[in-house]
Scaffold this motif. Structure first.
Motif, PDB file in Angstrom:
ATOM      1  N   THR A   1       0.811  -1.224   0.000  1.00 32.22           N
ATOM      2  CA  THR A   1       0.000   0.000   0.000  1.00 32.22           C
ATOM      3  C   THR A   1       0.841   1.270   0.000  1.00 32.22           C
ATOM      4  O   THR A   1       0.290   2.374   0.045  1.00 32.22           O
TER       5      THR A   1
ATOM      6  N   PRO B   1      -5.074   7.945   0.385  1.00 33.19           N
ATOM      7  CA  PRO B   1      -5.944   7.301   1.382  1.00 33.19           C
ATOM      8  C   PRO B   1      -7.117   6.544   0.785  1.00 33.19           C
ATOM      9  O   PRO B   1      -7.431   5.427   1.231  1.00 33.19           O
TER      10      PRO B   1
ATOM     11  N   ARG C   1      -5.783   3.436  -0.849  1.00 32.82           N
ATOM     12  CA  ARG C   1      -5.279   2.527   0.168  1.00 32.82           C
ATOM     13  C   ARG C   1      -6.421   1.764   0.824  1.00 32.82           C
ATOM     14  O   ARG C   1      -6.318   0.551   1.063  1.00 32.82           O
ATOM     15  N   ALA C   2      -7.509   2.435   1.096  1.00 33.58           N
ATOM     16  CA  ALA C   2      -8.651   1.778   1.733  1.00 33.58           C
ATOM     17  C   ALA C   2      -9.199   0.670   0.838  1.00 33.58           C
ATOM     18  O   ALA C   2      -9.518  -0.432   1.302  1.00 33.58           O
TER      19      ALA C   2
ATOM     20  N   GLU D   1      -6.627  -2.210   0.778  1.00 33.04           N
ATOM     21  CA  GLU D   1      -6.613  -2.962   2.033  1.00 33.04           C
ATOM     22  C   GLU D   1      -7.811  -3.899   2.121  1.00 33.04           C
ATOM     23  O   GLU D   1      -7.704  -5.023   2.637  1.00 33.04           O
ATOM     24  N   GLU D   2      -8.944  -3.444   1.624  1.00 34.47           N
ATOM     25  CA  GLU D   2     -10.119  -4.312   1.611  1.00 34.47           C
ATOM     26  C   GLU D   2      -9.874  -5.536   0.727  1.00 34.47           C
ATOM     27  O   GLU D   2     -10.224  -6.661   1.078  1.00 34.47           O
TER      28      GLU D   2
ATOM     29  N   SER E   1      -2.811   0.721   9.950  1.00 31.34           N
ATOM     30  CA  SER E   1      -4.128   0.095   9.932  1.00 31.34           C
ATOM     31  C   SER E   1      -4.037  -1.373   9.536  1.00 31.34           C
ATOM     32  O   SER E   1      -4.771  -2.217  10.060  1.00 31.34           O
TER      33      SER E   1
END
Length: 601
Positions: free
Chosen positions: A519, A524, A527-528, A531-532, A551
């Motif tokens: 990531t 942001p 990245r979210a 990450e999911e 996170s």
């Protein structure tokens, strides 16, 4: 033989395997023999015709027994014979040219495949120091030059040498005195060639090395074109490129000049030999020792004998240049394969994903200790974060799993399989690695995902893309899954490229997943999303995550801190992040402060 053939040429010839092309070579050599035979026969109709006409004009000369007395009949008959000989030689020459050309193409194609396979088998340590541009130049440019010495120039030289030897025997029988002219000319050529050939080879070697560096510089500049343009470095890079270009040009001109000098020196020798034969042969005709047809025959033989010398002079330069290319390819093939499959590999069956580092020790690329008696076990299905200072060897430790490098002592195991006891391709099928830079290829989106497992169906590819959160943006592309990506996928955003790489890992369906800063560099929002997708990818799989994303770290099962070649902290995120005295908690505070500073800006 080894003492006669120069070492550079021996190395070049050792690369060439002609065994698979015996039939083509035999056909080519038989055609060459036919070509030589027709060359020997070709002057005779001319000799007989000249002698017949000379006798008809009243000259008192001997004519071969059996020649028809009718001049017209004789001339027509031998003209037809000459046409047949010329046609036969043309057919033989065509067959030999095609046979040798096909052999050359096949030999170089097979060798190029061998070299490319060897390049791919070399360790990352080699690739980290080698120039991509120079390696590509050897694989493509030098290989083309090698084709000349392999067959296109090499095998026809056999025919040329055979022609010279046979013609020497013939002219020795016809006129031993004049045959000495052929011997003297050939000897002088060999003397000049023995001096010129090493010089041409040296100059050609410098040319090829310079061109290789030039291609490397160009590839490096083009790969970093964004930085070059952003920092206004065009003139600086162009100056460096121009300097290298000038060096390569100077060496190339020297090689060409030396080759041209050899060719023209040979032309002078041939001219002198022809003049001597014409003068001395004419005197012998006046003395009644030869017929006019004999001198015509001898002159044509001399011309035929001198042509191979001209060809050899021309090919000497080509072969010298090809030798330089052959040396560069041989140097590449001599690079040792550090990571090889075992002689008797074990089959990997039912891998669950337990990873074990059993008291491993290793050194870095500079010979300094990297790991010392390190021990670590990661149970199947556990998700582990690997942290530590820069240069601690986190990526190297993960790379041992797929044998991107090997440890000096100890063992790395996947379940009960030592990674050195199984085939590399089978081992690597059990592990998916997601790098910080998601590498995509200039092919369709579908094929980029399918590279994770080449046997994956279209439905499996689409399902992996959905689970990676990539399906929607793929369908928004002009041709959906059939859209062809540009160089390294640069037409996509960083988050989109990473989700395609995650989909590729999902299709692989491996027991172990390695995440190497997946990531880093993403905004942001991206990245979210990534990450999911990563959470979906790692569910139920053994995971080794190298990351600075707080996170992501909080969602893992276990954290490790690697420093000075050892695991110095090992525990759950809850334990290590809440204890203010741990290295991991101190590191986390630093990361959170950095994020906070960015938000204030």
């Amino acid at each position: 033989m080894r003492s006669v053939i120069p070492a550079p040429l021996r190395r070049t010839l050792a690369l060439i395997d002609l065994r698979e092309h015996r039939l083509l070579i035999i056909v080519g050599l038989l055609a060459l023999i036919g070509d030589v035979a027709f060359r020997i026969l070709e002057p005779w109709p001319m000799k007989i015709a000249v002698d017949t006409v000379t006798r008809a004009l009243g000259a008192d000369i001997a004519v071969a027994t059996g020649t028809p007395e009718d001049v017209t009949t004789t001339l027509v008959m031998w003209a037809l014979i000459l046409a047949g000989i010329v046609a036969g030689r043309a057919v033989c020459n065509y067959i030999s040219t095609i046979a040798f050309a096909k052999t050359g193409v096949k030999v170089v194609t097979r060798l190029r495949t061998r070299v490319f396979d060897h390049i791919q088998s070399l360790s990352l340590q080699y690739h980290s120091r080698a120039s991509i541009g120079d390696t590509s130049q050897r694989l493509v440019g030098d290989m083309g030059r090698l084709q000349e010495v392999a067959v296109t120039a090499g095998l026809p030289l056999i025919g040329n040498l055979a022609t010279v030897v046979v013609l020497f025997i013939v002219v020795m029988v016809l006129n031993p005195v004049l045959s000495l002219v052929v011997v003297a000319t050939a000897a002088l050529y060999l003397l000049i060639s023995s001096v010129a050939a090493p010089q041409i080879t040296a100059a050609s070697r410098a040319t090829r090395k310079g061109e290789g560096r030039l291609v490397g510089d160009a590839a490096e500049a083009l790969a970093a074109i964004r930085v070059v343009q952003a920092y206004g470095l065009e003139d600086t890079i162009a100056s460096s490129f121009a300097a290298g270009n000038q060096k390569a040009l100077t060496a190339n001109i020297r090689a060409r000049r030396l080759a041209a000098r050899l060719e023209r020196s040979t032309d002078v020798l041939v001219g002198l030999a022809t003049a001597v034969v014409l003068g001395f042969g004419g005197w012998q005709v006046m003395q009644g020792m030869m017929t006019p047809g004999d001198i015509v025959l001898f002159m044509m033989y001399l011309k035929t004998a001198m042509k191979p010398l001209r060809d050899m002079a021309k090919y000497t330069g080509r072969i010298a240049r090809a030798q330089a290319s052959g040396e560069r390819i041989a140097d590449l093939m001599d690079e040792p394969v550090d990571i090889a499959d075992p002689a008797e590999p074990r089959d990997m069956i039912g891998v669950e994903g337990t990873v074990t580092y059993d008291r491993i020790s290793a050194r870095d690329g500079h010979g300094r200790p990297l790991f010392t008696d390190l021990g670590l076990t990661i149970p199947a299905g556990q998700r582990v974060g690997l942290l530590g200072p820069s240069g601690a060897g986190k990526s190297t430790l993960a790379g041992y799993l797929v044998r991107l490098a090997d440890v000096d002592t100890g063992a790395v195991r996947l379940d009960h399989y030592d990674t050195r006891d199984v085939r590399r391709d089978e081992l690597r099928q059990q592990v998916s690695i997601l790098f910080q830079e998601s590498v995509l290829f200039a092919t369709t989106v579908r094929e980029n995902i399918r590279y994770g497992r080449l046997t994956a169906t279209d439905d499996e590819v689409i399902d992996a893309a959905r689970r990676a959160g990539a399906h929607d943006f793929i369908m928004a592309l002009p041709d959906g899954y059939d859209s062809v990506l540009g160089n390294r996928g640069d037409t996509l955003s960083g988050g989109q490229r990473q989700r395609l790489a995650i989909a590729r890992s999902m299709v692989r369906d491996s027991a172990v997943v390695v995440l190497d800063e997946p990531t880093t560099g993403l905004d942001p929002a991206s990245r979210a999303l990534v990450e999911e997708s990563l959470h979906e990818l790692t569910r139920g799989r053994t995971t080794l995550a190298i990351t600075h994303d707080i996170s992501m770290i909080r969602s893992l099962d276990r954290l490790l801190w690697l420093e000075d070649g050892q695991i110095v902290e090992d525990g759950t995120p809850a334990e290590l992040l809440t204890d203010p005295d741990t290295r991991i908690s101190a590191w986390a505070r630093t990361q959170e402060d950095a994020v906070h500073q960015k938000e204030l800006l």
